[in-house]
Scaffold this motif. Structure first.
Motif, PDB file in Angstrom:
ATOM      1  N   CYS A 243       0.831  -1.213   0.000  1.00 18.59           N
ATOM      2  CA  CYS A 243       0.000   0.000   0.000  1.00 18.59           C
ATOM      3  C   CYS A 243       0.861   1.256   0.000  1.00 18.59           C
ATOM      4  N   SER A 244       1.880   1.270   0.811  1.00 15.83           N
ATOM      5  CA  SER A 244       2.729   2.465   0.878  1.00 15.83           C
ATOM      6  C   SER A 244       3.473   2.672  -0.445  1.00 15.83           C
ATOM      7  N   ASN A 245       3.879   1.604  -1.103  1.00 14.05           N
ATOM      8  CA  ASN A 245       4.522   1.743  -2.412  1.00 14.05           C
ATOM      9  C   ASN A 245       3.560   2.280  -3.455  1.00 14.05           C
ATOM     10  N   ASP A 246       2.306   1.871  -3.376  1.00 19.03           N
ATOM     11  CA  ASP A 246       1.295   2.394  -4.300  1.00 19.03           C
ATOM     12  C   ASP A 246       1.255   3.912  -4.230  1.00 19.03           C
ATOM     13  N   VAL A 247       1.243   4.436  -3.035  1.00 19.17           N
ATOM     14  CA  VAL A 247       1.166   5.883  -2.865  1.00 19.17           C
ATOM     15  C   VAL A 247       2.367   6.559  -3.512  1.00 19.17           C
TER      16      VAL A 247
ATOM     17  N   LYS B   9       4.272   9.553  -8.605  1.00 18.90           N
ATOM     18  CA  LYS B   9       5.229   9.667  -9.701  1.00 18.90           C
ATOM     19  C   LYS B   9       4.527   9.559 -11.051  1.00 18.90           C
ATOM     20  N   ILE B  10       3.587   8.621 -11.147  1.00 26.08           N
ATOM     21  CA  ILE B  10       2.831   8.451 -12.395  1.00 26.08           C
ATOM     22  C   ILE B  10       2.029   9.704 -12.696  1.00 26.08           C
ATOM     23  N   LYS B  11       1.354  10.244 -11.691  1.00 25.94           N
ATOM     24  CA  LYS B  11       0.565  11.468 -11.865  1.00 25.94           C
ATOM     25  C   LYS B  11       1.444  12.612 -12.353  1.00 25.94           C
ATOM     26  N   ASP B  12       2.619  12.766 -11.761  1.00 24.53           N
ATOM     27  CA  ASP B  12       3.529  13.837 -12.173  1.00 24.53           C
ATOM     28  C   ASP B  12       3.960  13.676 -13.625  1.00 24.53           C
ATOM     29  N   GLU B  13       4.251  12.453 -14.041  1.00 22.67           N
ATOM     30  CA  GLU B  13       4.668  12.214 -15.427  1.00 22.67           C
ATOM     31  C   GLU B  13       3.515  12.447 -16.405  1.00 22.67           C
ATOM     32  N   LEU B  14       2.323  12.032 -16.031  1.00 24.56           N
ATOM     33  CA  LEU B  14       1.160  12.269 -16.899  1.00 24.56           C
ATOM     34  C   LEU B  14       0.885  13.769 -17.038  1.00 24.56           C
TER      35      LEU B  14
END
Length: 65
Positions: free
Chosen positions: A13-17, A22-27
């Protein structure tokens, strides 16, 4: 209940966050680069209206042509 999760599950769960941010920032960077940020923001604003249509039983797809 967090007490029922294993250490491995909590770590997952903590890795998901971390990775989701990071994914949001790249998108976001891609939207800016492709000059599509305004289009994205318009789509997000429309989601509230789309949800209201669905909740009110509107069965027609207003985008089907």
């Amino acid at each position: 209940n967090l007490d029922e999760l294993t250490d491995a599950q909590l770590q997952y769960c903590s890795n998901d966050v971390i990775f989701l941010h990071k994914i949001k920032d790249e998108l976001y960077k891609m939207l800016v680069r492709e000059n599509r940020l305004v289009l994205y923001e318009s789509c997000i604003k429309f989601l509230k209206t789309r949800i209201k249509l669905d909740q009110s039983g509107f069965t027609e797809d207003i985008f089907q042509h």
